[in-house]
Design a protein around this motif. Sequence first.
Motif, PDB file in Angstrom:
ATOM      1  N   ARG A  75      10.319   8.410   6.290  1.00 36.04           N
ATOM      2  CA  ARG A  75       9.863   8.257   7.673  1.00 36.04           C
ATOM      3  C   ARG A  75       8.828   7.121   7.770  1.00 36.04           C
ATOM      4  N   LEU A  76       7.908   7.070   6.805  1.00 32.18           N
ATOM      5  CA  LEU A  76       6.884   6.016   6.808  1.00 32.18           C
ATOM      6  C   LEU A  76       7.506   4.638   6.664  1.00 32.18           C
ATOM      7  N   ASP A  77       8.565   4.562   5.872  1.00 33.90           N
ATOM      8  CA  ASP A  77       9.211   3.268   5.618  1.00 33.90           C
ATOM      9  C   ASP A  77       9.787   2.671   6.891  1.00 33.90           C
ATOM     10  N   LYS A 136       0.826  -1.209   0.000  1.00 33.93           N
ATOM     11  CA  LYS A 136       0.000   0.000   0.000  1.00 33.93           C
ATOM     12  C   LYS A 136       0.863   1.263   0.000  1.00 33.93           C
ATOM     13  N   LEU A 137       2.013   1.181   0.633  1.00 39.35           N
ATOM     14  CA  LEU A 137       2.924   2.326   0.671  1.00 39.35           C
ATOM     15  C   LEU A 137       3.421   2.656  -0.734  1.00 39.35           C
ATOM     16  N   SER A 138       3.664   1.640  -1.545  1.00 35.81           N
ATOM     17  CA  SER A 138       4.088   1.853  -2.924  1.00 35.81           C
ATOM     18  C   SER A 138       2.980   2.527  -3.738  1.00 35.81           C
ATOM     19  N   GLY A 147      -2.365   7.197   6.664  1.00 37.76           N
ATOM     20  CA  GLY A 147      -3.666   7.849   6.479  1.00 37.76           C
ATOM     21  C   GLY A 147      -3.535   9.354   6.369  1.00 37.76           C
ATOM     22  N   LEU A 148      -2.667   9.947   7.189  1.00 36.46           N
ATOM     23  CA  LEU A 148      -2.429  11.392   7.108  1.00 36.46           C
ATOM     24  C   LEU A 148      -1.795  11.779   5.773  1.00 36.46           C
TER      25      LEU A 148
END
Length: 120
Positions: free
Chosen positions: A47-49, A7-9, A61-62
């Motif tokens: 940062r999300l990774d 989903k991050l991709s 979500g943000l």
Amino acid sequence: MSRYTGKLSDLYQSYARVIGQWPADKLRPTHCYKGVLRAQMKAKFDRLDALHGEELSREAGLVQREQEALSNLVSNKYRSQYKVSKALVDPVSHKGYYAKLLESIDSAVKSNKKTSLRVD
């Protein structure tokens, strides 16, 4: 191609697509907001990774809401949703002000001269 998975991709690709659609600033070509958005995107996704679980879900979500907001701006959703009245565009107190302002900006872009409007 992104180095992120799942989903991050998908989120990264949609965010990058929106930034790619961001218009160039004709008045300040060397001060590109698109570059600022790209740098922020890279920092956000790095940062999300590093996050996992519920924290990753919340932060993703943000970022997704930010991407949707940028997408709405690029597509002019709010411009078409909230029409500007004629009284605001051409006020009685200062007839033709905004038309003259737009003409001066266009002439600054075309002449490629440095003026108070053009910052290079």
